[in-house]
Motif scaffolding. Structure first.
Motif, PDB file in Angstrom:
ATOM      1  N   GLU A 178       0.827  -1.206   0.000  1.00 20.79           N
ATOM      2  CA  GLU A 178       0.000   0.000   0.000  1.00 20.79           C
ATOM      3  C   GLU A 178       0.863   1.258   0.000  1.00 20.79           C
ATOM      4  O   GLU A 178       1.991   1.258   0.497  1.00 20.79           O
ATOM      5  N   SER A 179       0.303   2.338  -0.493  1.00 23.34           N
ATOM      6  CA  SER A 179       1.039   3.598  -0.599  1.00 23.34           C
ATOM      7  C   SER A 179       1.474   4.144   0.759  1.00 23.34           C
ATOM      8  O   SER A 179       2.425   4.919   0.836  1.00 23.34           O
ATOM      9  N   GLY A 180       0.811   3.740   1.832  1.00 26.13           N
ATOM     10  CA  GLY A 180       1.198   4.188   3.163  1.00 26.13           C
ATOM     11  C   GLY A 180       2.629   3.810   3.519  1.00 26.13           C
ATOM     12  O   GLY A 180       3.257   4.447   4.366  1.00 26.13           O
ATOM     13  N   TYR A 181       3.153   2.806   2.866  1.00 23.77           N
ATOM     14  CA  TYR A 181       4.529   2.398   3.138  1.00 23.77           C
ATOM     15  C   TYR A 181       5.560   3.390   2.612  1.00 23.77           C
ATOM     16  O   TYR A 181       6.726   3.337   3.007  1.00 23.77           O
ATOM     17  N   LEU A 182       5.140   4.336   1.746  1.00 28.54           N
ATOM     18  CA  LEU A 182       6.072   5.380   1.328  1.00 28.54           C
ATOM     19  C   LEU A 182       6.410   6.289   2.507  1.00 28.54           C
ATOM     20  O   LEU A 182       7.553   6.722   2.656  1.00 28.54           O
ATOM     21  N   GLY A 183       5.428   6.560   3.340  1.00 24.30           N
ATOM     22  CA  GLY A 183       5.692   7.330   4.567  1.00 24.30           C
ATOM     23  C   GLY A 183       6.622   6.576   5.498  1.00 24.30           C
ATOM     24  O   GLY A 183       7.501   7.154   6.134  1.00 24.30           O
ATOM     25  N   THR A 184       6.439   5.271   5.552  1.00 20.80           N
ATOM     26  CA  THR A 184       7.317   4.436   6.362  1.00 20.80           C
ATOM     27  C   THR A 184       8.734   4.485   5.810  1.00 20.80           C
ATOM     28  O   THR A 184       9.705   4.620   6.569  1.00 20.80           O
ATOM     29  N   ALA A 185       8.856   4.393   4.497  1.00 21.06           N
ATOM     30  CA  ALA A 185      10.184   4.448   3.869  1.00 21.06           C
ATOM     31  C   ALA A 185      10.866   5.778   4.181  1.00 21.06           C
ATOM     32  O   ALA A 185      12.051   5.814   4.517  1.00 21.06           O
ATOM     33  N   ARG A 186      10.108   6.865   4.108  1.00 25.71           N
ATOM     34  CA  ARG A 186      10.698   8.172   4.398  1.00 25.71           C
ATOM     35  C   ARG A 186      11.138   8.241   5.860  1.00 25.71           C
ATOM     36  O   ARG A 186      12.212   8.752   6.169  1.00 25.71           O
ATOM     37  N   SER A 187      10.349   7.708   6.761  1.00 29.02           N
ATOM     38  CA  SER A 187      10.748   7.755   8.168  1.00 29.02           C
ATOM     39  C   SER A 187      11.969   6.876   8.437  1.00 29.02           C
ATOM     40  O   SER A 187      12.780   7.184   9.301  1.00 29.02           O
ATOM     41  N   LEU A 188      12.115   5.794   7.673  1.00 34.06           N
ATOM     42  CA  LEU A 188      13.320   4.975   7.814  1.00 34.06           C
ATOM     43  C   LEU A 188      14.571   5.783   7.466  1.00 34.06           C
ATOM     44  O   LEU A 188      15.648   5.535   8.005  1.00 34.06           O
ATOM     45  N   LEU A 189      14.421   6.739   6.569  1.00 29.83           N
ATOM     46  CA  LEU A 189      15.554   7.572   6.169  1.00 29.83           C
ATOM     47  C   LEU A 189      15.733   8.788   7.054  1.00 29.83           C
ATOM     48  O   LEU A 189      16.861   9.225   7.293  1.00 29.83           O
ATOM     49  N   ASP A 190      14.625   9.364   7.543  1.00 27.60           N
ATOM     50  CA  ASP A 190      14.688  10.662   8.210  1.00 27.60           C
ATOM     51  C   ASP A 190      14.652  10.615   9.735  1.00 27.60           C
ATOM     52  O   ASP A 190      15.145  11.531  10.377  1.00 27.60           O
TER      53      ASP A 190
END
Length: 182
Positions: free
Chosen positions: A25-37
């Protein structure tokens, strides 16, 4: 799987790829960003060197602590020289209880959440398939033997920024969707 746990930028890249492929799901893009930030991944980044068969580190020292406290056991299968040997790792009942307790800890619970993401990314793939996926990363594949595998955070941020520009709603991740770590 240990590689993705210890290298959040590579894990984030896998999540981005899954969203692009429509398998997450697209919600995992927010997760990906938090993994980086978020600061946690930088604090918990634990690099691994590349050897003949990919990212590798002897588990004996770390695993010996788990065995000493009767939290886990190691079983070896196969016979030397006759068939390939495998190491099988098992939690003891005390280890399983410790996992439940640690998952609720405000600091150590981060690892339990990270393991869930790694399991999502790994899916049903076995060791060889996971290794093949990691070798598709040019940075990973191009690392010299014995050298620490370099981070790819800047490239993953570029991918996320491109997705944000192309589809702002998709890249925002939609608050409350599965995969939203905020």
């Amino acid at each position: 799987m240990d590689f993705w746990l210890r290298n959040p930028d590579y894990l984030a890249d896998e999540l981005v790829s899954m969203v692009e492929a429509g398998t997450a799901e697209s919600g995992y893009l927010g997760t990906a960003r938090s993994l980086l930030d978020d600061p946690e991944p930088d604090l918990r980044w634990y690099p691994m060197p590349r050897w003949f068969f990919g990212a590798y580190e002897q588990l004996d020292d770390a695993f010996s602590l788990l065995e000493t406290y009767d939290l886990a056991v190691l079983r070896r299968t196969g016979q030397p020289g006759k068939q390939s040997q495998r190491n099988l790792f098992f939690l003891t009942p005390a280890g399983a209880a410790a996992v439940v307790e640690l998952a609720t800890d405000p600091v150590l619970g981060w690892y339990a959440e990270q393991v869930k993401l790694v399991a999502l990314v790994a899916g049903d793939d076995g060791g060889q398939a996971l290794k093949d996926r990691q070798y598709r990363q040019a940075t990973y594949a191009g690392t010299e033997l014995g050298v620490v595998i370099a981070p790819i955070a800047s490239r993953v941020r570029e991918r996320l920024d491109a997705l944000s520009a192309a589809a702002p709603v998709l890249a925002a991740g939609g608050a409350g969707q599965e995969g939203d770590r905020t």
